[in-house]
Design a protein around this motif. Structure first.
Motif, PDB file in Angstrom:
ATOM      1  N   ARG A  97     -36.435  40.598 -14.520  1.00  0.00           N
ATOM      2  CA  ARG A  97     -37.698  41.328 -14.438  1.00  0.00           C
ATOM      3  C   ARG A  97     -37.492  42.798 -14.797  1.00  0.00           C
ATOM      4  NH1 ARG A  97     -40.827  41.158  -8.827  1.00  0.00           N
ATOM      5  NH2 ARG A  97     -38.907  42.228  -8.221  1.00  0.00           N
ATOM      6  N   TYR A  98     -36.372  43.366 -14.353  1.00  0.00           N
ATOM      7  CA  TYR A  98     -36.062  44.764 -14.681  1.00  0.00           C
ATOM      8  C   TYR A  98     -35.881  44.934 -16.188  1.00  0.00           C
ATOM      9  CZ  TYR A  98     -33.082  48.802 -15.531  1.00  0.00           C
ATOM     10  OH  TYR A  98     -32.544  49.943 -16.039  1.00  0.00           O
ATOM     11  N   ARG A  99     -35.155  43.993 -16.811  1.00  0.00           N
ATOM     12  CA  ARG A  99     -34.940  44.098 -18.261  1.00  0.00           C
ATOM     13  C   ARG A  99     -36.251  43.993 -19.021  1.00  0.00           C
ATOM     14  NH1 ARG A  99     -30.205  41.088 -16.922  1.00  0.00           N
ATOM     15  NH2 ARG A  99     -31.271  39.114 -17.340  1.00  0.00           N
ATOM     16  N   ALA A 100     -37.148  43.116 -18.552  1.00  0.00           N
ATOM     17  CA  ALA A 100     -38.448  42.971 -19.220  1.00  0.00           C
ATOM     18  C   ALA A 100     -39.261  44.258 -19.095  1.00  0.00           C
ATOM     19  CB  ALA A 100     -39.217  41.796 -18.613  1.00  0.00           C
ATOM     20  N   HIS A 101     -39.287  44.841 -17.900  1.00  0.00           N
ATOM     21  CA  HIS A 101     -40.010  46.086 -17.691  1.00  0.00           C
ATOM     22  C   HIS A 101     -39.382  47.218 -18.493  1.00  0.00           C
ATOM     23  CE1 HIS A 101     -41.844  44.740 -13.559  1.00  0.00           C
ATOM     24  NE2 HIS A 101     -42.291  44.050 -14.589  1.00  0.00           N
ATOM     25  N   ARG A 102     -38.048  47.230 -18.532  1.00  0.00           N
ATOM     26  CA  ARG A 102     -37.358  48.270 -19.300  1.00  0.00           C
ATOM     27  C   ARG A 102     -37.718  48.188 -20.773  1.00  0.00           C
ATOM     28  NH1 ARG A 102     -31.432  46.868 -20.532  1.00  0.00           N
ATOM     29  NH2 ARG A 102     -32.688  45.442 -21.792  1.00  0.00           N
TER      30      ARG A 102
ATOM     31  N   ILE B 208     -40.408  46.956 -22.135  1.00  0.00           N
ATOM     32  CA  ILE B 208     -41.797  47.389 -22.321  1.00  0.00           C
ATOM     33  C   ILE B 208     -41.880  48.913 -22.292  1.00  0.00           C
ATOM     34  CG2 ILE B 208     -44.097  47.412 -21.278  1.00  0.00           C
ATOM     35  CD1 ILE B 208     -43.527  44.561 -20.296  1.00  0.00           C
ATOM     36  N   LEU B 209     -41.170  49.513 -21.343  1.00  0.00           N
ATOM     37  CA  LEU B 209     -41.189  50.962 -21.204  1.00  0.00           C
ATOM     38  C   LEU B 209     -40.576  51.638 -22.429  1.00  0.00           C
ATOM     39  CD1 LEU B 209     -41.698  53.469 -19.484  1.00  0.00           C
ATOM     40  CD2 LEU B 209     -39.466  53.126 -18.420  1.00  0.00           C
ATOM     41  N   LEU B 210     -39.446  51.119 -22.903  1.00  0.00           N
ATOM     42  CA  LEU B 210     -38.798  51.714 -24.068  1.00  0.00           C
ATOM     43  C   LEU B 210     -39.658  51.564 -25.318  1.00  0.00           C
ATOM     44  CD1 LEU B 210     -35.070  50.647 -23.577  1.00  0.00           C
ATOM     45  CD2 LEU B 210     -36.139  52.843 -23.065  1.00  0.00           C
ATOM     46  N   GLU B 211     -40.337  50.423 -25.444  1.00  0.00           N
ATOM     47  CA  GLU B 211     -41.225  50.225 -26.589  1.00  0.00           C
ATOM     48  C   GLU B 211     -42.385  51.212 -26.538  1.00  0.00           C
ATOM     49  OE1 GLU B 211     -43.934  46.690 -28.661  1.00  0.00           O
ATOM     50  OE2 GLU B 211     -42.641  46.245 -26.954  1.00  0.00           O
TER      51      GLU B 211
END
Length: 279
Positions: A135-140, A142-145
């Motif tokens: 979940r952290y990697r998915a949020h990360r 999205i945030l980086l994009e």
């Protein structure tokens, strides 16, 4: 070799028994020692903590826990059935998934020369951590994009000043000039100047070094002169430190937004002279 039996607290402990106990207690997982009749001869502290709500928390006066069924209690009788079947068939179990008290465990049952060793490895926490990591990697991502699409510069550095993220806007205006340069030489390498567009950023005017010292910088006027494109822009620079739970600075994030094109004073002077001649 006889199986050392758990002794009462007031009973003397034989050296071999103490060594046996030390070995079992060194395990980070619940461990039970059984004989072929499914009598519990030893349970380490992890096992005592796991089954204390179901069976006896400590051995009886005779130094033994009794049968596995009595130790586990009625709510875990199914676990006793699994172990009893394996012992009766003389087969070991490896990484069998079981549930105890709402948590998932991996059950291993090993047949030794003198006893059966039952080991339970908790996996609920591991699965939870794995899920949280995904979940952290998915949020990360999205945030980086999202940061990559911002019409402004975003740069993240670690405590040593090494760049960990640089968005598209930053790459456009300074290219990779900063990536191969030490943080101390960024102004010269990437073309970071003070508001006059001539004086390189230095000392108290530096952005990231101040943030890595724990200071916050808000909307400092700078000029970025890109040697790759030949373009010079005015920008407002901000940066903030990122602290860990102990209050130590572990990274810093900086953001810069463009406020206009930089025109050198000399160019402005020439324009004035041309206007005078036209009059």
């Amino acid at each position: 070799m006889p199986i050392p039996v758990m002794k009462r607290p007031d009973a003397p402990v034989e050296p071999s028994g103490a060594l046996f106990t030390d070995l079992l207690e060194s395990s980070g997982y619940p461990v039970l020692v059984l004989d072929s009749a499914l009598r519990v001869h030893h349970a380490n502290e992890k096992a005592l903590g796991l089954f204390k709500a179901e069976g006896p928390a400590r051995p009886g006066q005779d130094g033994e826990f009794g049968s596995l069924g009595e130790y586990l209690g009625e709510t875990a009788s199914w676990l006793c059935e699994i172990v009893a079947k394996a012992v009766d068939e003389g087969t070991s179990l490896k990484r069998k998934d079981v549930s105890i008290g709402g948590d998932a465990y991996s059950l291993s049952l090993h047949r030794g020369e003198a006893a059966w060793i039952l080991r339970l490895r908790p996996v609920t926490r591991e699965l939870s951590l794995e899920y949280q990591a995904k979940r952290y990697r998915a949020h990360r991502d999205i945030l980086l994009e999202a940061m990559d699409g911002i019409e402004g510069s975003i740069v993240i550095v670690d405590a040593g000043g090494r760049i960990r993220f640089m968005n598209r806007f930053t790459r456009k205006h300074v290219g990779d000039l900063m990536r191969d340069a030490d943080i101390a030489s960024w102004p010269e390498a990437a073309g970071f100047y003070r508001e006059d567009g001539v004086t390189l950023l230095d000392g108290p005017h530096r952005i990231f070094p101040r943030a890595l010292e724990g200071k916050t910088v808000i909307d400092q006027p700078i000029v970025i002169r890109n040697e790759i494109t030949g373009e010079a822009i005015r920008a407002r620079a901000s940066a903030a430190p990122v602290f860990d739970e102990k209050g130590r600075v572990v990274s810093a994030i900086g953001w810069f937004h463009r406020v206009g094109v930089f025109e050198p004073p000399l160019a402005a002077s020439n324009v004035t002279k041309l206007d005078d001649k036209r009059e």
